[in-house]
Design an enzyme around this catalytic site. Structure first.
Site, PDB file in Angstrom:
ATOM      1  N   SER A   1      36.533  41.514  42.463  1.00  0.00           N
ATOM      2  CA  SER A   1      37.855  41.812  41.912  1.00  0.00           C
ATOM      3  C   SER A   1      38.931  41.488  42.944  1.00  0.00           C
ATOM      4  O   SER A   1      38.779  41.789  44.126  1.00  0.00           O
ATOM      5  CB  SER A   1      37.946  43.285  41.527  1.00  0.00           C
ATOM      6  OG  SER A   1      37.133  43.575  40.424  1.00  0.00           O
TER       7      SER A   1
ATOM      8  N   HIS B   1      43.288  48.240  42.083  1.00  0.00           N
ATOM      9  CA  HIS B   1      42.195  49.214  42.171  1.00  0.00           C
ATOM     10  C   HIS B   1      41.325  48.990  43.415  1.00  0.00           C
ATOM     11  O   HIS B   1      40.561  49.877  43.792  1.00  0.00           O
ATOM     12  CB  HIS B   1      41.338  49.200  40.899  1.00  0.00           C
ATOM     13  CG  HIS B   1      40.515  47.958  40.715  1.00  0.00           C
ATOM     14  ND1 HIS B   1      40.905  46.898  39.924  1.00  0.00           N
ATOM     15  CD2 HIS B   1      39.301  47.613  41.206  1.00  0.00           C
ATOM     16  CE1 HIS B   1      39.974  45.969  39.937  1.00  0.00           C
ATOM     17  NE2 HIS B   1      38.982  46.374  40.708  1.00  0.00           N
TER      18      HIS B   1
ATOM     19  N   GLY C   1      62.374  49.982  23.911  1.00  0.00           N
ATOM     20  CA  GLY C   1      61.940  51.195  23.229  1.00  0.00           C
ATOM     21  C   GLY C   1      61.529  51.014  21.788  1.00  0.00           C
ATOM     22  O   GLY C   1      61.710  51.923  20.970  1.00  0.00           O
TER      23      GLY C   1
ATOM     24  N   ASP D   1      47.723  45.898  37.437  1.00  0.00           N
ATOM     25  CA  ASP D   1      46.622  46.129  38.370  1.00  0.00           C
ATOM     26  C   ASP D   1      46.648  45.102  39.504  1.00  0.00           C
ATOM     27  O   ASP D   1      45.632  44.515  39.859  1.00  0.00           O
ATOM     28  CB  ASP D   1      45.267  46.092  37.654  1.00  0.00           C
ATOM     29  CG  ASP D   1      44.123  46.579  38.548  1.00  0.00           C
ATOM     30  OD1 ASP D   1      44.387  47.416  39.429  1.00  0.00           O
ATOM     31  OD2 ASP D   1      42.981  46.106  38.372  1.00  0.00           O
TER      32      ASP D   1
END
Length: 348
Positions: free
Chosen positions: A203, A99, A261, A129
């Site tokens: 961050s 981000h 799955g 992230d």
């Protein structure tokens, strides 16, 4: 005769006293010196060594982008986003939070020794992230790393970053939960949780232990359902997971994960199975699990010959399996043991 004995006893006592006093007078400076030396060697608790080892490898990242047109102005405006990053090797690869560098036009990387470079994103992974930025530079400081270290609840950690562009700042805290066992971020439970403060701009920085070794990449502050930050709860991506993601991004340009799955859930209270396993609470339509015949309420006990002790272990095993690989899954259905062969596909 008695007077002579008394005189002898008194004389002997005086002589012994004089000898002891002489010994004390001679030895006192020595003991005082030892005491002074010992007290002078006692130092207050400090993490200076850890900071000196790790901090030079933590960089400031300035991501420059363009904001959308607002109601008051049709002209796009330039926006600078603050963040931090960690130099991981001498090739100029820097780990940071995705981000920090998402959707920007330009990246500037500032080292602690005053050098500045343009950075290029060579890969990113939205699930964890994380992103890898590369700079062209020599003589880079590299963050201390130890693949065998494992973070534990109660460990003292230091978060290093550039909050609010104040310059490099170190905050200290304690690990309250550890994560990263799944090989993929499903929830906050997969992250390191600690109370070392991570403010805006920090961050992507380094979370290190008391010896300066990297234990995680700083991520974010915990936010409730209303989006409000909760003081004292902050997160970092665990180092083993961050390193694995970085290696995949450098090698492949993306992170390739296996996909089965199935959804996993808490074992029902009336569970008749005593052995560890994975309770299947759902099966994705047309997934490898669905095509192989796995069903809700199945209880997976083995994946490719390996006993499963938890759902986290099972999800990690699948995520780390190369797409196209056929694996055997053993499970219990109606208390009867069965097995199927499943071909793992790529996680999308």
């Amino acid at each position: 005769m008695q007077l002579g004995q008394t005189f002898w006893y008194v004389t002997r006592s005086v002589l012994l006293g004089l000898v002891v006093a002489a010994i004390v007078i001679v030895a006192l400076p020595y003991f005082q010196g030892k005491s002074t030396s010992a007290s002078s060697q006692q130092q207050p608790l400090s993490f200076a060594k850890a900071v000196n080892r790790a901090a030079p490898a933590v960089v400031n990242i300035y991501s420059i982008g363009t904001s959308r047109n607002s109601y008051y102005s049709r002209r796009p405006s330039t926006v600078v986003r603050l963040g931090s990053g960690v130099i991981m090797d001498n090739r100029g690869h820097i780990l940071t939070a995705y981000h920090v560098v998402a959707d920007v036009n330009e990246i500037q990387v500032a080292l602690q020794d005053g050098r500045n470079y343009s950075g290029q994103v060579i890969g990113y992974d939205q699930i964890t992230d994380l992103a890898v930025v590369r700079i062209e530079a020599d003589n880079l400081p590299i963050i201390p790393q130890n693949q065998s270290l494992r973070t534990q609840v109660g460990d003292v950690v230091l978060a290093i970053g550039n909050p609010h562009n104040l310059g490099q700042t170190i905050t200290q805290g304690i690990v309250s939960a550890t994560g990263g066992r799944m090989g993929i971020i499903h929830s906050h439970a997969d992250l390191i949780q600690m109370d070392a403060v991570i403010n805006e701009g920090a961050s992507g920085g380094a979370l290190v232990n008391s010896e300066g070794y990297l234990v995680g990449i700083n991520n974010a502050q915990f936010r409730d359902a209303r989006g409000q930050g909760i003081d004292g709860i902050y997160f970092a991506v665990p180092y083993p997971l961050a390193y694995s993601v970085m290696e995949s991004l450098i090698r492949e340009g993306e992170v390739v994960r296996g996909y089965l799955g199935v959804q996993v859930g808490e074992v029902p209270q009336n569970n008749p199975y005593s052995q560890p396993g994975i309770y299947v609470s759902g099966v994705d339509a047309n997934s490898p699990a669905d095509r192989a015949g796995l069903q809700v309420d199945d209880y997976i006990t083995e994946i490719n010959g390996k006993r499963m002790s938890s759902a986290a272990e099972g999800l990690a095993t699948v995520a780390q399996t190369k797409p196209g690989t056929a694996i055997e899954i053993r499970f219990l259905r109606d208390n009867q043991e069965q097995s199927v062969t499943v071909t793992i596909t790529k996680f999308q």
